[in-house]
Design an enzyme around this catalytic site. Structure first.
Site, mmCIF file in Angstrom:
data_model
loop_
_atom_site.group_PDB
_atom_site.id
_atom_site.type_symbol
_atom_site.label_atom_id
_atom_site.label_comp_id
_atom_site.label_asym_id
_atom_site.label_seq_id
_atom_site.Cartn_x
_atom_site.Cartn_y
_atom_site.Cartn_z
ATOM 1 N N LYS A 112 0.817 -1.213 0.000
ATOM 2 C CA LYS A 112 0.000 0.000 0.000
ATOM 3 C C LYS A 112 0.861 1.277 0.000
ATOM 4 C CE LYS A 112 -3.963 -2.284 0.571
ATOM 5 N NZ LYS A 112 -3.557 -3.691 0.707
HETATM 6 C C1 LIG Z 1 -4.264 -4.841 0.313
HETATM 7 C C2 LIG Z 1 -3.472 -6.084 0.284
HETATM 8 C C3 LIG Z 1 -3.732 -7.092 -0.648
HETATM 9 C C4 LIG Z 1 -4.877 -7.027 -1.624
HETATM 10 O O1 LIG Z 1 -4.691 -6.029 -2.594
HETATM 11 P P1 LIG Z 1 -5.933 -5.506 -3.469
HETATM 12 O O2 LIG Z 1 -5.413 -4.365 -4.239
HETATM 13 O O3 LIG Z 1 -6.975 -5.097 -2.465
HETATM 14 O O4 LIG Z 1 -6.391 -6.642 -4.295
HETATM 15 C C5 LIG Z 1 -2.892 -8.195 -0.657
HETATM 16 N N1 LIG Z 1 -1.883 -8.317 0.220
HETATM 17 C C6 LIG Z 1 -1.613 -7.375 1.137
HETATM 18 C C7 LIG Z 1 -0.486 -7.588 2.092
HETATM 19 C C8 LIG Z 1 -2.382 -6.218 1.195
HETATM 20 O O5 LIG Z 1 -2.099 -5.280 2.105
#
Ligand SMILES: *Cc1c(COP(=O)(O)O)cnc(C)c1O
Length: 507
Positions: A112
């Site tokens: 993120k």
């Molecule tokens: C948010 C997240 C995901 C999923 O990603 P999306 O964009 O919501 O599909 C997978 N792994 C981790 C560690 C995340 O923080």
């Protein structure tokens, strides 16, 4: 470049799409077209550093931003003080046809950060461009990682505030501590008694509520979103697919133009959608493999063409993917429906009122020509962590291991030996208890707190505990607010009104 709503209306600039997050008809903003990156340009990317690659991609979408604005934002977002690897998103080779794209080198140890370190810069630039004088109040629903990444990104950014809702029992201990210890005068963290879908639906309803928007406006604030429904979250994520491809070219693993597969651990469908956007811009991608945990609504969707949320919700060892309503799928549906907004509006209405919709045989065929899908339960995830550690000496977190397992099954089933990049979304230390148990057996973590698990994991794996985890132990818990599902609006207003210090005006 203009942006439309997936539900038919709206025509806004990039900065407006970023500033306001969601279109007023409830749809998501999508670019009017996909700019094309030529083979020539792709080859040039191989010689560039991460910020230069990002600049080349971002400027094709952010037409109402100047190139110096974009470059300055990128240099600040991906500075060495923020990312602990000079490559920002390094590619590690596991074996001849498998590589791992590590997206967890930012301040909060999850992918993120790739978007949320940049978004505040784009948001404040967008506010200026549109003469917005109100405070930009970011509202976030988190399954664990977005919350902390948004708080870190927006913390003490003048003219903004950031309020995060997380599901009380749906996040790991480290995730919870990361959020509740956040500093800054403009950050709020609220535990909601429910799961992630409750939090996400609640936030969406707040955006749609006239009364709530009026209450916010009367406090000289305007709402915006840092969830992956915001185009400003998506566009930085497109970059690392190009970057991974450029690294594969630079290392000689592929020739320019060779197809590469990506397997992406998926929850809200934001990360893998960015890969689809990269593909639409000309990046030679073979298959996009959508990996889910036991909440496998997307696996079923790609198998049947029917999206059906009427099912049990499971808490798993990959909590950031514990999601049944994948918001960003709406952007893919928009493409599958030949950009017919009315059809999307119908499907979304069906989803809301009946819990399911179906896209039909032909559209499913189109989807399956690009996507493959699979899932891993907690047991398979745990086995995968151990297998990869034993065979490749590489330590994966639970989310990445879901992807790795799904790739293993995909290869067995299809025989497809195309070079594949596993997208790694979190540091193993974010989920130390589960990773430790995977390596040392179920009881290895019992009775240990998150910090003791991390220390054990360091001993077992030889991979050092990140500073961001160590320092959590010392930080005081600053955020203790709680609310019920139907009390979210009041909880936000209470948080706003509790801030006595007036934020510096942006303009
Ligand atoms: C948010 C997240 C995901 C999923 O990603 P999306 O964009 O919501 O599909 C997978 N792994 C981790 C560690 C995340 O923080």
């Amino acid at each position: 470049m203009s942006f439309f709503s997936t539900r038919g209306g709206a025509c806004v600039t990039a900065s407006q799409a970023i500033l306001y997050g969601l279109a007023s008809d409830g749809g998501l903003y999508v670019p009017a077209m996909f700019p094309q990156i030529s083979r020539q340009k792709l080859s040039e990317l191989a010689q560039m550093n991460y910020c230069q690659r990002a600049s080349a991609i971002l400027r094709t979408y952010l037409e109402d931003f100047t190139i110096p604005e974009i470059d300055a934002a990128l240099e600040a977002a991906y500075a060495p003080a923020k990312f602990d690897d000079p490559a920002v998103a390094p590619l590690r080779k596991l074996n001849d046809n498998t590589h791992v794209l590590e997206l967890f080198h930012g301040p909060t140890l999850a992918f993120k950060d790739m978007a949320l370190q940049l978004l505040p810069h784009l948001t404040t630039l967008s506010a200026r461009k549109n003469g917005e004088e109100r405070e930009v109040s970011i509202l976030v629903a988190t399954s664990g990682d977005t919350g902390k990444a948004a708080l870190e990104g927006f913390k003490d950014v003048p003219g903004t505030s950031c309020t995060v809702f997380f599901p009380t029992d749906g996040v790991s201990d480290v995730q919870k501590l990361q959020m509740t210890t956040t500093g800054g005068d403009n950050t709020h963290v609220i535990a909601i008694n429910g799961n992630f879908d409750d939090a996400q639906t609640g936030v969406k309803n707040l955006f749609a509520s006239e009364q709530f928007n009026a209450d916010v406006n009367s406090r000289a604030k305007v709402l915006s979103s840092a969830n992956s429904i915001n185009f400003g979250r998506l566009v930085p994520q497109i970059v690392y697919y190009f970057s991974a491809y450029a690294d594969l070219m630079a290392s000689g693993a592929i020739h320019p133009g060779d197809a590469v597969n990506f397997v992406v651990p998926t929850g809200n469908f934001g990360n893998i959608l960015a890969a689809y956007y990269a593909r639409s811009m000309g990046l030679p991608i073979g298959k996009l493999i959508c990996a889910s945990n036991r909440n496998n609504v997307l696996t079923d969707f790609f198998a049947t063409g029917t999206y059906d949320v009427r099912r049990q919700f499971f808490k798993t060892s990959s909590p950031s993917m514990d999601i049944l309503i994948s918001s960003n799928l709406e952007r893919l549906l928009f493409e599958v429906a030949d950009r017919e907004g009315e059809l999307i509006a119908q499907w979304m209405k069906l989803l809301k009122e009946c819990g399911s919709y179906a896209v039909g045989e032909q559209r499913l065929e189109w989807l399956n020509s690009i996507f493959a899908a699979g899932y891993a339960d907690d047991m398979q995830t745990s086995e995968e962590i151990r297998t990869v550690f034993e065979q490749e000496s590489y330590l994966m977190d639970t989310h990445t291991a879901v992807a790795s397992h799904v790739l293993r099954e995909y290869r067995e089933k299809t025989g497809d030996q195309t070079i594949t990049v596993i997208v790694s979304t979190a540091s193993p230390y974010k989920f130390a208890a589960d990773v430790l148990s995977a390596l040392k057996g179920k009881d290895a973590a019992s009775g240990l707190d998150a910090f003791q698990c991390s220390e054990e994991l360091e001993k077992v794996s030889g991979m050092p505990v990140p500073q961001q985890v160590k320092e959590l132990r010392e930080l005081p818990v600053r955020h203790k607010a709680k609310c019920e599902k139907d009390g979210m609006a009041q909880a936000v207003l209470d948080a706003f009104d509790s801030v006595t210090k007036v934020a510096e005006p942006l303009l």
